[in-house]
Design an enzyme around this catalytic site. Structure first.
Site, PDB file in Angstrom:
ATOM      1  CG  ASP A 159      30.373  37.538  55.222  1.00  0.00           C
ATOM      2  OD1 ASP A 159      30.394  36.667  56.108  1.00  0.00           O
ATOM      3  OD2 ASP A 159      30.358  38.763  55.460  1.00  0.00           O
ATOM      4  CB  SER A 196      26.608  32.596  65.493  1.00  0.00           C
ATOM      5  OG  SER A 196      27.800  31.961  65.867  1.00  0.00           O
ATOM      6  CG  LEU A 197      23.612  37.557  66.182  1.00  0.00           C
ATOM      7  CD1 LEU A 197      23.909  39.047  66.162  1.00  0.00           C
ATOM      8  CD2 LEU A 197      22.229  37.300  66.749  1.00  0.00           C
ATOM      9  CE  LYS A 247      27.840  40.360  63.483  1.00  0.00           C
ATOM     10  NZ  LYS A 247      29.321  40.242  63.406  1.00  0.00           N
ATOM     11  CD  GLU A 276      32.126  40.983  69.510  1.00  0.00           C
ATOM     12  OE1 GLU A 276      32.562  40.519  68.447  1.00  0.00           O
ATOM     13  OE2 GLU A 276      31.134  40.526  70.096  1.00  0.00           O
ATOM     14  CB  CYS A 312      63.657  68.995  42.295  1.00  0.00           C
ATOM     15  SG  CYS A 312      64.097  68.994  44.060  1.00  0.00           S
ATOM     16  CB  CYS A 365      60.346  70.607  45.703  1.00  0.00           C
ATOM     17  SG  CYS A 365      60.385  69.010  44.854  1.00  0.00           S
TER      18      CYS A 365
END
Length: 702
Positions: free
Chosen positions: A45, A88-89, A121, A176, A423, A442
């Site tokens: 991006d 696309s967006l 989204k 999607e 230990c 421990c």
């Protein structure tokens, strides 16, 4: 979080611009070809925004390969034409950018938008599913927006994408394909079992898997529909009228056809009348992001009405009536530098990844969880690997997988410890999570400090420093020893005067009277926590009943399955000597108000005899109610922590929950309550202040 803007990468000259374009194009091609990429989302991006900024100042120098004017899609080249361009967006990254977009949209269509649709989204791969008379005939990726790749071989393997619709319509469903968190884990198990490298993240896994035609295995995926349109050339009236429907109505119609949508999730699509309401919903979805069983990378906002969409139109790359509000990245690629092996309070030996520092969602991440040694082996992690690191909200960062295609050959195997790193004792490797054979002893200081905490036995005055003193002085070899301490023993410790000694003894006396649920939580049984300890204590009522339970009986407790039950039973048997010592020291082993299970049926005695009641026959005031607490809890009940409120809710017969849904009965909203209160109001759920809640349960508490 929703106000953060992804800064653009700084591009200083034409050479840097050309390199950025080449890098982005190669990354996109690799991702859409097989789900791999040398860049994480945030880096991608930043580069794209840098390219956009350079091109805005140098419009005569735009390269033909630039990604800014192209659709991001499922394949660089496709051979199946889309009936309608699959665009696309465009993105916004802040409330200011979103507001500017709404103003631009209003100018374009001539009036303010009065109805928006707001949806998550989804972080997957966009596809178009074509149905003929209700039968799924073809599945196509987005491709370059005008044509995509035929992936019809995947029909029948994707959950939520029915092969037959509820009505015999000829339509195209767009949506999607993704992997849920559980599907991703399963996919990596299957892939590594067949000798392959683990997928880096769910999105890449779904992108690569959808195209795979000749694998020896299949992996599960899920479909969420986000669009519905008629197929041109058909004369089916029900389908043709889809062009006139608002987007929200289209989604309701898709769900009626049997297509999976977000309607049944914790983040269903909603409509909003104003930009302010949209931004409030953006904040709600962002807040729920870490709890979702699937990945989202933003929120899609659309003009809901068909008339507004038609008036706004579309560009060559994206519609002008829709925008993606991007959320801060939750995944980044960085390098695995080292693995540390830490011992927890119960003796669990846990690996922790040391990372080259990387900023994710506003926080600098240096460490990440690695779960267990088997997880390291399964993921084939190596020192020096580039790894995909995931973080969402307050979730502990985790390594998803190595980015195997970035390996140089210099990576080194991770060495596993042969003895306990704390230990030096032997290690029990019989289970996935390795454990020091000394168990709690421990790391005794950590175990005792945890037991004394506010949400366990609440022993005021017994902090970490004091616990160290007691252990080093040989006065506390286990939890039970705390309750046999004498005044003279405490006065013999450094910086322990008469007042502090008397106060600590009084606090230990009060701790003896704590309910069984807190005692059980203080023991720190693996696989249980505060909430689970309360459920176990309420179900069995006494420690004797708990210890008498076998795995089958333990599974009757809500949230305990076939894997967890035997482990809890085995550890309680291991803790038997300590539990006996605690009982002998006078520590309470009963849960007030709880009724033991029926010895004949194994079910709670009141299971079929009406609502639960207290020991004196008084009905529990929150019986059957799911209660969510938000904001500061002050007032008549005093200042309570969230866990104390949850404990009170469950003791009063209710069920505590962290999220608001249609199943929520009551939201207790204190000072500073935000989106959860707003969501309760929108759903018409009953609200109560802390004081009103105190009055509701007054008879029970009093």
């Amino acid at each position: 979080m929703t106000g953060m803007t992804t800064p653009a990468a700084r591009i200083v000259d034409a050479a840097a611009y050309a390199q950025a374009v080449e890098t982005v194009v190669k990354a996109a091609a690799a991702y859409y070809a097989d789900g791999t990429s040398p860049l994480d989302d945030d880096t991608y991006d930043r580069l794209v925004r840098g390219i956009e900024a350079w091109e805005a100042g140098h419009p005569d120098e735009v390269l033909p390969d630039s990604p800014t004017g192209k659709v991001a899609g499922g394949a660089v080249e496709g051979d199946v034409p889309h009936t309608v361009a699959m665009l696309s967006l465009d993105n916004v990254f802040s409330p200011e950018e979103f507001t500017a977009w709404t103003e631009s949209l209003a100018r374009r269509i001539g009036h303010d938008v009065t109805r928006f649709s707001v949806e998550p989204k989804l972080d997957g791969l966009a596809v178009a599913a074509r149905y003929t008379r209700g039968r799924l005939r073809q599945l196509i990726t987005r491709g370059d927006g005008t044509a995509g790749e035929d992936v019809s071989h995947a029909i029948g393997t994707i959950e939520g994408l029915p092969e037959q619709l509820a009505e015999p319509v000829t339509v195209e469903v767009r949506g999607e394909v993704l992997m849920t968190t559980a599907q991703f884990e399963h996919a990596n198990e299957v892939r590594t079992a067949h000798g392959g490298q683990p997928f880096a993240n769910p999105r890449g896994a779904s992108a690569g898997s959808l195209r795979a035609r000749e694998r020896a295995y299949t992996v599960p995926m899920t479909f969420f529909g986000y669009g519905l349109l008629p197929v041109p050339g058909t004369e089916t009236a029900p389908a043709e009228r889809l062009l006139e429907l608002a987007h929200s109505d289209l989604m309701a119609q898709a769900a009626a056809y049997g297509v999976n949508t977000t309607a049944a999730t914790a983040v269903p699509g909603v409509t909003a009348a104003t930009a302010e309401q949209v931004l409030a919903r953006v904040s709600e979805i962002a807040e729920l992001r870490a709890e979702l069983p699937f990945g989202i990378d933003g929120i899609v906002i659309k003009a809901d009405l068909a008339a507004d969409q038609q008036a706004a139109g579309s560009g060559s790359r994206a519609p002008r009536w829709a925008i993606a509000y991007k959320l801060p990245a939750v995944e980044k690629i960085t390098r695995l530098l080292e693995v540390e092996w830490n011992v927890g309070r119960t003796g669990i030996i846990a690996p922790r990844a040391v990372l080259e520092p990387v900023e994710i969602d506003g926080a600098t991440i240096t460490y990440a969880t690695l779960h267990n040694p088997g997880d390291i082996t399964r993921r084939d992690l190596r020192l020096g690997d580039h790894v995909m690191v995931h973080r969402a909200g307050d979730v502990i960062p985790r390594i998803e997988a190595p980015v195997a295609h970035l390996r140089t050959g210099d990576e080194q195997p991770i060495a596993f410890p042969e003895v306990c790193p704390r230990c030096g004792s032997d290690i029990d490797t019989s289970e996935q999570r390795w454990r020091c054979e000394n168990g709690r002893n421990c790391h005794l200081v950590a175990a005792l400090s945890y037991a004394a905490g506010r949400d366990q036995l609440d022993i005021e005055g017994l902090g970490h420093t004091r616990v160290v003193q007691l252990v080093e002085a040989g006065l506390a070899a286990d939890l039970a020893d705390l309750f046999t301490l004498t005044r003279d023993q405490l006065l013999g410790l450094e910086r322990m005067g008469e007042t502090s000694t008397d106060n600590l003894l009084a606090a230990l006396g009060r701790a003896k009277e704590q309910p069984l649920s807190r005692v059980l939580c203080a023991l720190g049984v693996r696989g249980t926590g505060r909430s689970m300890s309360r459920r176990i204590a309420r179900y069995f009522a006494t420690m004797d009943h708990i210890r008498a339970a076998d795995a089958e009986a333990m599974q009757q407790v809500e949230g305990i399955g076939t894997e967890k039950a035997p482990s809890i039973v085995a550890e309680l048997a291991e803790l038997a000597p300590l539990i006996d010592k605690l009982a002998a020291a006078g520590v309470s082993m009963t849960e007030p108000g709880a009724t033991p299970p029926s010895p004949t049926t194994g079910a709670a005695a009141d299971a079929g005899d009406g609502p639960p009641v207290t020991a004196d026959g008084v009905g529990l005031p929150l019986d059957g109610m799911t209660v969510v607490v938000t904001g500061a809890m002050t007032g008549a009940l005093g200042e309570l922590s969230r866990n104390e409120m949850n404990e009170l809710i469950e003791r009063a017969g209710g069920r505590s929950s962290s999220s608001v849904s249609k199943k929520t009965s009551l939201v207790v909203a204190g000072e500073g309550a935000g989106s959860k209160r707003a969501k309760a109001e929108s759903l018409g759920i009953r609200l109560a202040t802390p004081d009103e809640f105190a009055a509701l349960i007054a008879d029970f508490v009093g």
